[in-house]
Design a protein around this motif. Structure first.
Motif, PDB file in Angstrom:
ATOM      1  N   LEU A  42       0.832  -1.208   0.000  1.00  0.00           N
ATOM      2  CA  LEU A  42       0.000   0.000   0.000  1.00  0.00           C
ATOM      3  C   LEU A  42       0.863   1.253   0.000  1.00  0.00           C
ATOM      4  O   LEU A  42       0.645   2.179  -0.796  1.00  0.00           O
ATOM      5  N   LEU A  43       1.858   1.285   0.883  1.00  0.00           N
ATOM      6  CA  LEU A  43       2.712   2.468   0.984  1.00  0.00           C
ATOM      7  C   LEU A  43       3.540   2.667  -0.275  1.00  0.00           C
ATOM      8  O   LEU A  43       3.756   3.806  -0.709  1.00  0.00           O
ATOM      9  N   LEU A  44       4.022   1.573  -0.866  1.00  0.00           N
ATOM     10  CA  LEU A  44       4.777   1.691  -2.113  1.00  0.00           C
ATOM     11  C   LEU A  44       3.924   2.328  -3.210  1.00  0.00           C
ATOM     12  O   LEU A  44       4.397   3.185  -3.967  1.00  0.00           O
ATOM     13  N   GLU A  45       2.672   1.904  -3.282  1.00  0.00           N
ATOM     14  CA  GLU A  45       1.774   2.475  -4.288  1.00  0.00           C
ATOM     15  C   GLU A  45       1.492   3.946  -4.002  1.00  0.00           C
ATOM     16  O   GLU A  45       1.503   4.784  -4.921  1.00  0.00           O
ATOM     17  N   VAL A  46       1.251   4.272  -2.731  1.00  0.00           N
ATOM     18  CA  VAL A  46       0.958   5.665  -2.371  1.00  0.00           C
ATOM     19  C   VAL A  46       2.141   6.569  -2.715  1.00  0.00           C
ATOM     20  O   VAL A  46       1.977   7.629  -3.342  1.00  0.00           O
ATOM     21  N   TYR A  47       3.355   6.162  -2.321  1.00  0.00           N
ATOM     22  CA  TYR A  47       4.519   7.011  -2.571  1.00  0.00           C
ATOM     23  C   TYR A  47       4.898   7.043  -4.044  1.00  0.00           C
ATOM     24  O   TYR A  47       5.433   8.046  -4.531  1.00  0.00           O
ATOM     25  N   ALA A  48       4.628   5.961  -4.780  1.00  0.00           N
ATOM     26  CA  ALA A  48       4.883   5.992  -6.222  1.00  0.00           C
ATOM     27  C   ALA A  48       3.997   7.027  -6.896  1.00  0.00           C
ATOM     28  O   ALA A  48       4.451   7.783  -7.776  1.00  0.00           O
ATOM     29  N   VAL A 102      20.915   1.227   5.169  1.00  0.00           N
ATOM     30  CA  VAL A 102      19.742   0.898   5.976  1.00  0.00           C
ATOM     31  C   VAL A 102      20.003  -0.371   6.775  1.00  0.00           C
ATOM     32  O   VAL A 102      20.915  -1.142   6.484  1.00  0.00           O
ATOM     33  N   CYS A 103      19.176  -0.582   7.782  1.00  0.00           N
ATOM     34  CA  CYS A 103      19.296  -1.748   8.649  1.00  0.00           C
ATOM     35  C   CYS A 103      17.888  -2.217   9.012  1.00  0.00           C
ATOM     36  O   CYS A 103      16.899  -1.535   8.719  1.00  0.00           O
ATOM     37  N   PRO A 104      17.741  -3.378   9.657  1.00  0.00           N
ATOM     38  CA  PRO A 104      16.393  -3.881   9.979  1.00  0.00           C
ATOM     39  C   PRO A 104      15.599  -2.900  10.850  1.00  0.00           C
ATOM     40  O   PRO A 104      16.160  -2.241  11.723  1.00  0.00           O
ATOM     41  N   LEU A 105      14.321  -2.833  10.601  1.00  0.00           N
ATOM     42  CA  LEU A 105      13.443  -1.972  11.395  1.00  0.00           C
ATOM     43  C   LEU A 105      13.523  -2.363  12.864  1.00  0.00           C
ATOM     44  O   LEU A 105      13.358  -3.534  13.212  1.00  0.00           O
ATOM     45  N   GLY A 106      13.801  -1.396  13.741  1.00  0.00           N
ATOM     46  CA  GLY A 106      13.902  -1.656  15.171  1.00  0.00           C
ATOM     47  C   GLY A 106      15.333  -1.795  15.662  1.00  0.00           C
ATOM     48  O   GLY A 106      15.543  -2.014  16.858  1.00  0.00           O
ATOM     49  N   THR A 107      16.314  -1.662  14.772  1.00  0.00           N
ATOM     50  CA  THR A 107      17.715  -1.825  15.176  1.00  0.00           C
ATOM     51  C   THR A 107      18.093  -0.852  16.280  1.00  0.00           C
ATOM     52  O   THR A 107      18.871  -1.194  17.181  1.00  0.00           O
ATOM     53  N   ALA A 108      17.547   0.349  16.243  1.00  0.00           N
ATOM     54  CA  ALA A 108      17.866   1.329  17.286  1.00  0.00           C
ATOM     55  C   ALA A 108      16.956   1.176  18.505  1.00  0.00           C
ATOM     56  O   ALA A 108      17.424   1.023  19.629  1.00  0.00           O
ATOM     57  N   SER A 109      15.643   1.178  18.295  1.00  0.00           N
ATOM     58  CA  SER A 109      14.714   1.209  19.434  1.00  0.00           C
ATOM     59  C   SER A 109      14.576  -0.142  20.131  1.00  0.00           C
ATOM     60  O   SER A 109      14.312  -0.192  21.335  1.00  0.00           O
ATOM     61  N   ALA A 113      16.720   2.131  24.591  1.00  0.00           N
ATOM     62  CA  ALA A 113      15.488   2.780  25.048  1.00  0.00           C
ATOM     63  C   ALA A 113      15.092   3.959  24.163  1.00  0.00           C
ATOM     64  O   ALA A 113      14.231   4.753  24.521  1.00  0.00           O
ATOM     65  N   LEU A 114      15.709   4.084  23.000  1.00  0.00           N
ATOM     66  CA  LEU A 114      15.422   5.216  22.123  1.00  0.00           C
ATOM     67  C   LEU A 114      14.043   5.071  21.481  1.00  0.00           C
ATOM     68  O   LEU A 114      13.573   3.966  21.215  1.00  0.00           O
ATOM     69  N   SER A 115      13.423   6.215  21.211  1.00  0.00           N
ATOM     70  CA  SER A 115      12.118   6.221  20.558  1.00  0.00           C
ATOM     71  C   SER A 115      12.281   6.007  19.055  1.00  0.00           C
ATOM     72  O   SER A 115      13.200   6.539  18.434  1.00  0.00           O
ATOM     73  N   GLN A 116      11.377   5.232  18.466  1.00  0.00           N
ATOM     74  CA  GLN A 116      11.411   5.031  17.019  1.00  0.00           C
ATOM     75  C   GLN A 116      11.136   6.340  16.282  1.00  0.00           C
ATOM     76  O   GLN A 116      11.472   6.475  15.097  1.00  0.00           O
ATOM     77  N   ASP A 117      10.549   7.312  16.973  1.00  0.00           N
ATOM     78  CA  ASP A 117      10.311   8.617  16.356  1.00  0.00           C
ATOM     79  C   ASP A 117      11.617   9.316  15.993  1.00  0.00           C
ATOM     80  O   ASP A 117      11.634  10.241  15.179  1.00  0.00           O
ATOM     81  N   THR A 122      11.723   3.381   6.896  1.00  0.00           N
ATOM     82  CA  THR A 122      11.370   3.300   5.479  1.00  0.00           C
ATOM     83  C   THR A 122      10.112   2.457   5.312  1.00  0.00           C
ATOM     84  O   THR A 122       9.635   1.825   6.263  1.00  0.00           O
ATOM     85  N   ILE A 123       9.596   2.407   4.084  1.00  0.00           N
ATOM     86  CA  ILE A 123       8.382   1.640   3.826  1.00  0.00           C
ATOM     87  C   ILE A 123       8.699   0.203   3.435  1.00  0.00           C
ATOM     88  O   ILE A 123       7.809  -0.549   3.058  1.00  0.00           O
ATOM     89  N   ARG A 124       9.975  -0.190   3.532  1.00  0.00           N
ATOM     90  CA  ARG A 124      10.374  -1.561   3.194  1.00  0.00           C
ATOM     91  C   ARG A 124      10.853  -2.322   4.433  1.00  0.00           C
ATOM     92  O   ARG A 124      11.753  -3.159   4.359  1.00  0.00           O
ATOM     93  N   SER A 125      10.272  -2.008   5.580  1.00  0.00           N
ATOM     94  CA  SER A 125      10.596  -2.682   6.853  1.00  0.00           C
ATOM     95  C   SER A 125      12.066  -2.552   7.213  1.00  0.00           C
ATOM     96  O   SER A 125      12.675  -3.471   7.760  1.00  0.00           O
ATOM     97  N   THR A 126      12.636  -1.399   6.893  1.00  0.00           N
ATOM     98  CA  THR A 126      14.007  -1.082   7.288  1.00  0.00           C
ATOM     99  C   THR A 126      14.010   0.322   7.881  1.00  0.00           C
ATOM    100  O   THR A 126      12.988   1.017   7.889  1.00  0.00           O
TER     101      THR A 126
END
Length: 286
Positions: A42-48, A102-109, A113-117, A122-126
């Motif tokens: 869905l996000l890929l289509e929206v951003y395209a 890029v790295c896997p989604l959640g690598t930092a948070s 204890a860092l916020s994902q904000d 990215t829209i590709r789970s990274t």
């Protein structure tokens, strides 16, 4: 070491909740019911579609105004010179690594204890790398798992180094030359502690010793250096840390002031045991 950002505002989760509720109400899409694959599609289509509708003037305006896209004012020649010198000074146990942007989604948070904000997801789970040491930690874990001696059940130590441009999502206080992205030279070591913080002390000494030697060559002898070590694992510095780290380093770097900073608050709750800062102050500067 790069300073940690302040903790996220308590209002951030509630703001996200209001935004999510509005989107679900307006689009009739439940965020907890859509699969990750469908969400990505869905996000890929929206951003395209959004990208196709943009005009060059809007791109130019964004390039100038977007805090994430402005080019760095750092001198790339100086950065390349530092990288060349730093990699040439690495102890033999370290392996240089060229990381992905890029790295896997959640690598930092998920690893802190860092916020994902604060992360550019990215829209590709990274997510865009915001701290290369977290990514190096994952790579260390992978290499230790792959090189594990199954007869003994032990994995050998791994020492990695990388120079990487990182991007951070939280708003940074406006300051000349300070942007959302910057180049970060980082080290990461992983291994089994045999007890009494021996692994932590030995590898911290290895890291600090490398930085001191590299800084001396890069900055010259006229710039004094100072090392402030904090032992977050105790109210007062432990004897093993004092003798194995501070005293040992001081004997090898007599021209550097090395001591403890137990009053340090930055990073408390983020670092579990030992951390350090290296200060380089030109003569006459405050």
């Amino acid at each position: 070491m790069v300073g940690l950002p302040a903790e996220s505002s308590p209002s951030e989760p509630s703001n996200r909740t209001r935004i999510r509720n509005r989107i679900e109400r307006d689009t009739r899409v439940r965020s907890d019911r859509i699969s990750p694959t469908d969400l990505q599609s869905l996000l890929l289509e929206v951003y395209a579609r959004k990208a196709k509708s943009r005009d060059p003037k809007a791109l130019l305006d964004d390039h100038v105004s977007n805090r994430f896209t402005q080019p760095s004012r750092s001198n790339p020649v100086s950065i390349l010179e530092w990288d060349r010198l730093a990699f040439s000074q690495l102890p033999e146990v370290f392996q240089p690594v060229e990381l992905s942007p890029v790295c896997p989604l959640g690598t930092a948070s998920a690893l802190s204890a860092l916020s994902q904000d604060w992360i550019v997801s990215t829209i590709r789970s990274t997510e865009v790398v915001s701290d290369s040491t977290n990514v190096l930690a994952l790579e260390c874990a992978f290499r230790r798992r792959e090189h594990k001696n199954f007869s003994s059940g032990h994995a050998s130590q791994v020492h990695l180094a990388a120079s990487h441009r990182v991007l951070r999502g939280q708003k940074i206080t406006p300051h000349p030359g300070v942007l959302q992205h910057f180049r970060l030279f980082s080290l990461c070591s992983a291994g089994l502690d045999p007890g009494n913080l021996r692994f932590e002390i030995e590898t911290t000494r290895l890291h600090i010793g490398f930085y001191l030697s590299a800084f001396k060559k890069f900055l010259g002898s006229k710039i004094p250096l100072r090392v402030a070590i904090t032992d977050f694992g105790a109210d007062r510095p432990r004897l093993a840390v004092e003798s194995g780290l501070v005293d040992n380093l001081q004997s090898s770097h007599k021209d550097v002031r090395i001591g403890f900073d137990q009053g340090r608050q930055q990073g408390r709750g983020y670092y579990a045991e030992l951390c350090f800062k290296i200060y380089a102050t030109p003569s006459g500067a405050k």
